[in-house]
Design a protein around this motif. Structure first.
Motif, mmCIF file in Angstrom:
data_model
loop_
_atom_site.group_PDB
_atom_site.id
_atom_site.type_symbol
_atom_site.label_atom_id
_atom_site.label_comp_id
_atom_site.label_asym_id
_atom_site.label_seq_id
_atom_site.Cartn_x
_atom_site.Cartn_y
_atom_site.Cartn_z
ATOM 1 N N VAL A 253 0.836 -1.206 0.000
ATOM 2 C CA VAL A 253 0.000 0.000 0.000
ATOM 3 C C VAL A 253 0.868 1.252 0.000
ATOM 4 O O VAL A 253 0.553 2.248 -0.655
ATOM 5 C CB VAL A 253 -0.958 -0.005 1.209
ATOM 6 C CG1 VAL A 253 -1.742 1.306 1.294
ATOM 7 C CG2 VAL A 253 -1.934 -1.181 1.128
ATOM 8 N N ASN A 256 -0.112 5.315 0.118
ATOM 9 C CA ASN A 256 -1.481 5.516 -0.353
ATOM 10 C C ASN A 256 -2.489 5.304 0.777
ATOM 11 O O ASN A 256 -2.203 4.633 1.779
ATOM 12 C CB ASN A 256 -1.781 4.556 -1.509
ATOM 13 C CG ASN A 256 -0.853 4.790 -2.676
ATOM 14 O OD1 ASN A 256 -0.940 5.799 -3.356
ATOM 15 N ND2 ASN A 256 0.086 3.856 -2.884
ATOM 16 N N ALA A 257 -3.685 5.876 0.605
ATOM 17 C CA ALA A 257 -4.722 5.765 1.619
ATOM 18 C C ALA A 257 -5.441 4.428 1.554
ATOM 19 O O ALA A 257 -5.828 3.863 2.587
ATOM 20 C CB ALA A 257 -5.742 6.894 1.467
ATOM 21 N N VAL A 258 -5.628 3.881 0.347
ATOM 22 C CA VAL A 258 -6.401 2.660 0.176
ATOM 23 C C VAL A 258 -5.709 1.762 -0.838
ATOM 24 O O VAL A 258 -5.232 2.231 -1.880
ATOM 25 C CB VAL A 258 -7.842 2.960 -0.321
ATOM 26 C CG1 VAL A 258 -8.630 1.663 -0.497
ATOM 27 C CG2 VAL A 258 -8.567 3.895 0.641
ATOM 28 N N LEU A 260 -6.741 -1.653 -2.953
ATOM 29 C CA LEU A 260 -7.825 -2.569 -3.287
ATOM 30 C C LEU A 260 -7.274 -3.951 -3.633
ATOM 31 O O LEU A 260 -6.316 -4.061 -4.409
ATOM 32 C CB LEU A 260 -8.615 -2.033 -4.482
ATOM 33 C CG LEU A 260 -9.244 -0.636 -4.326
ATOM 34 C CD1 LEU A 260 -9.872 -0.192 -5.640
ATOM 35 C CD2 LEU A 260 -10.287 -0.648 -3.214
ATOM 36 N N SER A 267 -10.456 -4.226 0.800
ATOM 37 C CA SER A 267 -9.365 -3.268 0.655
ATOM 38 C C SER A 267 -8.647 -3.098 1.979
ATOM 39 O O SER A 267 -9.177 -3.432 3.050
ATOM 40 C CB SER A 267 -9.917 -1.920 0.183
ATOM 41 O OG SER A 267 -10.816 -1.388 1.157
ATOM 42 N N TYR A 268 -7.435 -2.604 1.898
ATOM 43 C CA TYR A 268 -6.665 -2.216 3.076
ATOM 44 C C TYR A 268 -6.577 -0.697 3.094
ATOM 45 O O TYR A 268 -6.251 -0.074 2.087
ATOM 46 C CB TYR A 268 -5.276 -2.847 3.064
ATOM 47 C CG TYR A 268 -5.303 -4.298 3.469
ATOM 48 C CD1 TYR A 268 -5.149 -4.662 4.799
ATOM 49 C CD2 TYR A 268 -5.541 -5.301 2.537
ATOM 50 C CE1 TYR A 268 -5.199 -5.991 5.187
ATOM 51 C CE2 TYR A 268 -5.605 -6.638 2.911
ATOM 52 C CZ TYR A 268 -5.428 -6.970 4.246
ATOM 53 O OH TYR A 268 -5.492 -8.282 4.638
ATOM 54 N N ARG A 269 -6.898 -0.101 4.248
ATOM 55 C CA ARG A 269 -6.964 1.348 4.348
ATOM 56 C C ARG A 269 -5.996 1.862 5.405
ATOM 57 O O ARG A 269 -5.837 1.247 6.464
ATOM 58 C CB ARG A 269 -8.388 1.794 4.708
ATOM 59 C CG ARG A 269 -9.412 1.399 3.672
ATOM 60 C CD ARG A 269 -10.844 1.662 4.144
ATOM 61 N NE ARG A 269 -11.797 1.179 3.139
ATOM 62 C CZ ARG A 269 -12.366 1.959 2.237
ATOM 63 N NH1 ARG A 269 -12.094 3.255 2.213
ATOM 64 N NH2 ARG A 269 -13.205 1.459 1.347
ATOM 65 N N ARG A 270 -5.373 2.968 5.102
ATOM 66 C CA ARG A 270 -4.505 3.658 6.067
ATOM 67 C C ARG A 270 -5.203 4.942 6.471
ATOM 68 O O ARG A 270 -5.636 5.718 5.618
ATOM 69 C CB ARG A 270 -3.151 3.968 5.441
ATOM 70 C CG ARG A 270 -2.381 2.722 5.013
ATOM 71 C CD ARG A 270 -1.043 3.094 4.381
ATOM 72 N NE ARG A 270 -0.136 3.699 5.351
ATOM 73 C CZ ARG A 270 0.326 4.937 5.301
ATOM 74 N NH1 ARG A 270 -0.054 5.754 4.319
ATOM 75 N NH2 ARG A 270 1.155 5.390 6.208
ATOM 76 N N LYS A 271 -5.332 5.146 7.783
ATOM 77 C CA LYS A 271 -6.030 6.323 8.283
ATOM 78 C C LYS A 271 -5.409 6.755 9.604
ATOM 79 O O LYS A 271 -5.177 5.915 10.489
ATOM 80 C CB LYS A 271 -7.512 5.999 8.491
ATOM 81 C CG LYS A 271 -8.342 7.146 9.035
ATOM 82 C CD LYS A 271 -9.787 6.700 9.216
ATOM 83 C CE LYS A 271 -10.637 7.818 9.818
ATOM 84 N NZ LYS A 271 -12.040 7.378 10.033
#
Length: 304
Positions: A253, A256-258, A260, A267-271
């Motif tokens: 990832v 990036n924020a997401v 897919l 999806s894998y998300r970074r927040k």
């Protein structure tokens, strides 16, 4: 009835909220713990922050239910014994005036309702097993054909569930309670299911302190010691495998924020998450761990 009198009365039989525990079907309490409560070996452990909140919300849920479904509710201030099995007592939230039906009020966390896997669509009987058994027991005690559960989800969304009489399940309830109460009468505790999710918490309640003595355990202890050590090693291994997999994915990832998954399965998300600081209040607890003889190097906490 005040809280103290209510708790004392609960020791004289099996209430609706006890049924799942008596039958070994409650994920939060073993039948052995219920036995300890009924015999006075342990105090009733139901007076927690969550149960207190539930009791305080009961009237509000009942009022909202009466408004939304256009019914009049009344309280029943005394417990009712089951005609089929007088050991079973029903201390209900509300009865519905003009209907042969009652209401059980539940305050439910929205995340638990949505993702816990126990709650289904409203107007069905798809509720947690302990609530199904509780409501069916109340219907059995009053000889009513139906009992409703009013579940207030997330503090503002009232959902109704319908529990209808089930002769086969009622027979299982009666047989299970009679068997459980025979242990109480004989002062012979039912066997403890050590794999039950509440077993360790129960044992910590049962043995809250230490007498300072040292004993030699029997030969079975070597078996369970080996099982525990092997399980710990496997858990460490799989934790390392899991962390390694997450590291691979995080590197993919990147900034990036997401990210897919290519098959569309997720999806894998970074927040960035801001967490408030807090202080841990002073407390005492019993530490339980394996300690090697002097000269050894391994100390391991044994899950307490």
């Amino acid at each position: 009835m005040d809280r103290e009198a209510f708790v004392a009365a609960r020791r004289t039989g099996v209430g609706g909220s006890d049924i799942a525990s008596a039958l070994g079907l409650d994920p939060y309490r073993t039948s052995r713990e219920l036995y300890a409560i009924k015999t006075g070996e342990l105090p009733d452990g139901d007076d927690t922050r969550l149960t207190r909140a539930g009791r305080m919300m009961e009237s509000a849920i009942a009022d909202l239910y009466a408004l939304e479904y256009g019914v009049t509710l009344r309280k029943k201030h005394v417990a009712v014994a089951c005609p089929q099995c007088p050991i079973i007592h029903a201390n209900v939230d509300r009865l519905i005036v003009g209907q042969r039906a009652g209401l059980e009020c539940k305050n439910v966390d929205s995340m638990v309702h949505r993702m816990g896997g126990e709650w289904g669509e409203p107007e069905t009987d798809m509720v947690p097993m302990r609530y199904l058994l509780q409501s069916l027991t109340y219907a059995m005690c009053f000889d009513y054909p139906v009992w409703y559960i009013g579940a207030l989800v997330g503090g503002n969304d009232l959902k109704r569930y319908v529990i209808r009489r089930d002769a086969e399940l009622e027979a299982l309830i009666v047989d299970g309670v009679v068997d459980f109460w025979s242990h109480v009468d004989r002062r012979e505790p039912p066997p403890l299911d050590y794999t039950h999710p509440a077993a360790l918490r129960f044992l910590k309640r049962l043995y809250p302190g230490t007498n300072g003595e040292t004993i030699t355990l029997d030969a079975d202890a070597l078996h369970w010691h080996a099982v525990g050590m092997q399980a710990d090693e496997r858990a460490k291994h799989y934790e390392a495998v899991s962390n390694g997999a997450r590291a691979h994915l995080l590197d993919m990832v990147g900034p990036n924020a997401v990210g897919l998954l290519p098959d569309g399965s997720g999806s894998y998300r970074r927040k960035e998450v801001a967490r408030k600081g807090y202080e841990v209040a002073p407390t005492t607890y019993m530490d339980f761990r394996f300690v090697k003889p002097k000269g050894g190097s391994d100390e391991r906490v044994a899950g307490c």
